[in-house]
Structure formats: structure tokens, C-alpha cells
Motif scaffolding. Sequence first.
Motif, PDB file in Angstrom:
ATOM      1  N   ALA A 141       0.847  -1.192   0.000  1.00  0.00           N
ATOM      2  CA  ALA A 141       0.000   0.000   0.000  1.00  0.00           C
ATOM      3  C   ALA A 141       0.886   1.247   0.000  1.00  0.00           C
ATOM      4  O   ALA A 141       1.937   1.274   0.643  1.00  0.00           O
ATOM      5  CB  ALA A 141      -0.920   0.017   1.207  1.00  0.00           C
ATOM      6  N   SER A 142       0.466   2.270  -0.692  1.00  0.00           N
ATOM      7  CA  SER A 142       1.320   3.451  -0.834  1.00  0.00           C
ATOM      8  C   SER A 142       1.545   4.187   0.487  1.00  0.00           C
ATOM      9  O   SER A 142       2.571   4.829   0.663  1.00  0.00           O
ATOM     10  CB  SER A 142       0.732   4.398  -1.873  1.00  0.00           C
ATOM     11  OG  SER A 142      -0.552   4.823  -1.463  1.00  0.00           O
ATOM     12  N   ARG A 143       0.616   4.112   1.415  1.00  0.00           N
ATOM     13  CA  ARG A 143       0.793   4.814   2.702  1.00  0.00           C
ATOM     14  C   ARG A 143       1.304   3.901   3.801  1.00  0.00           C
ATOM     15  O   ARG A 143       1.552   4.355   4.915  1.00  0.00           O
ATOM     16  CB  ARG A 143      -0.523   5.453   3.133  1.00  0.00           C
ATOM     17  CG  ARG A 143      -0.943   6.584   2.201  1.00  0.00           C
ATOM     18  CD  ARG A 143      -2.164   7.267   2.712  1.00  0.00           C
ATOM     19  NE  ARG A 143      -3.290   6.331   2.728  1.00  0.00           N
ATOM     20  CZ  ARG A 143      -4.442   6.534   3.317  1.00  0.00           C
ATOM     21  NH1 ARG A 143      -4.658   7.664   3.951  1.00  0.00           N
ATOM     22  NH2 ARG A 143      -5.397   5.654   3.284  1.00  0.00           N
ATOM     23  N   ALA A 144       1.463   2.641   3.532  1.00  0.00           N
ATOM     24  CA  ALA A 144       1.906   1.691   4.546  1.00  0.00           C
ATOM     25  C   ALA A 144       3.405   1.813   4.777  1.00  0.00           C
ATOM     26  O   ALA A 144       4.150   2.265   3.907  1.00  0.00           O
ATOM     27  CB  ALA A 144       1.574   0.273   4.106  1.00  0.00           C
ATOM     28  N   SER A 145       3.831   1.441   5.960  1.00  0.00           N
ATOM     29  CA  SER A 145       5.264   1.430   6.246  1.00  0.00           C
ATOM     30  C   SER A 145       5.574   0.276   7.188  1.00  0.00           C
ATOM     31  O   SER A 145       4.727  -0.176   7.943  1.00  0.00           O
ATOM     32  CB  SER A 145       5.701   2.756   6.864  1.00  0.00           C
ATOM     33  OG  SER A 145       5.048   2.968   8.090  1.00  0.00           O
TER      34      SER A 145
END
Length: 59
Positions: free
Chosen positions: A4-8
Amino acid sequence: MPSASRASTVVLAERGWACTRAAAEVVGGGGELLGEGHVRALRDELARTAPRGPIRPAW
């Protein structure tokens, strides 16, 4: 890595690992300290609190 683009990815610092080890020692040796019945009751209460999976540190 998360997709996911906002996951870290979160990684514990040394203090977090120290707390995790301390918690494991308490749970692992809890039978001697608290007695097996109390450790079993604590485990059951924690399982009721988080029925869908293991409880992970929040620090």
C-alpha cells in the motif's frame, strides 16, 4: 515491504526489544512467580481481549 502506498514497515528499537524480552520472561516464568492457575487465567483474559490474534506490543 508493504504494498500500500501509505503503509510502512515498523521496526522495534532496542528499548522495544528489551520490553518484549522482559514480557516474555514474565510470561515464561510466570508460573513460578504467580502460580500456574493465575498465569492460565491471565492468558484466558488476554485471549478474550484480543480474540483474533496475538497481542503485540504497542510501545
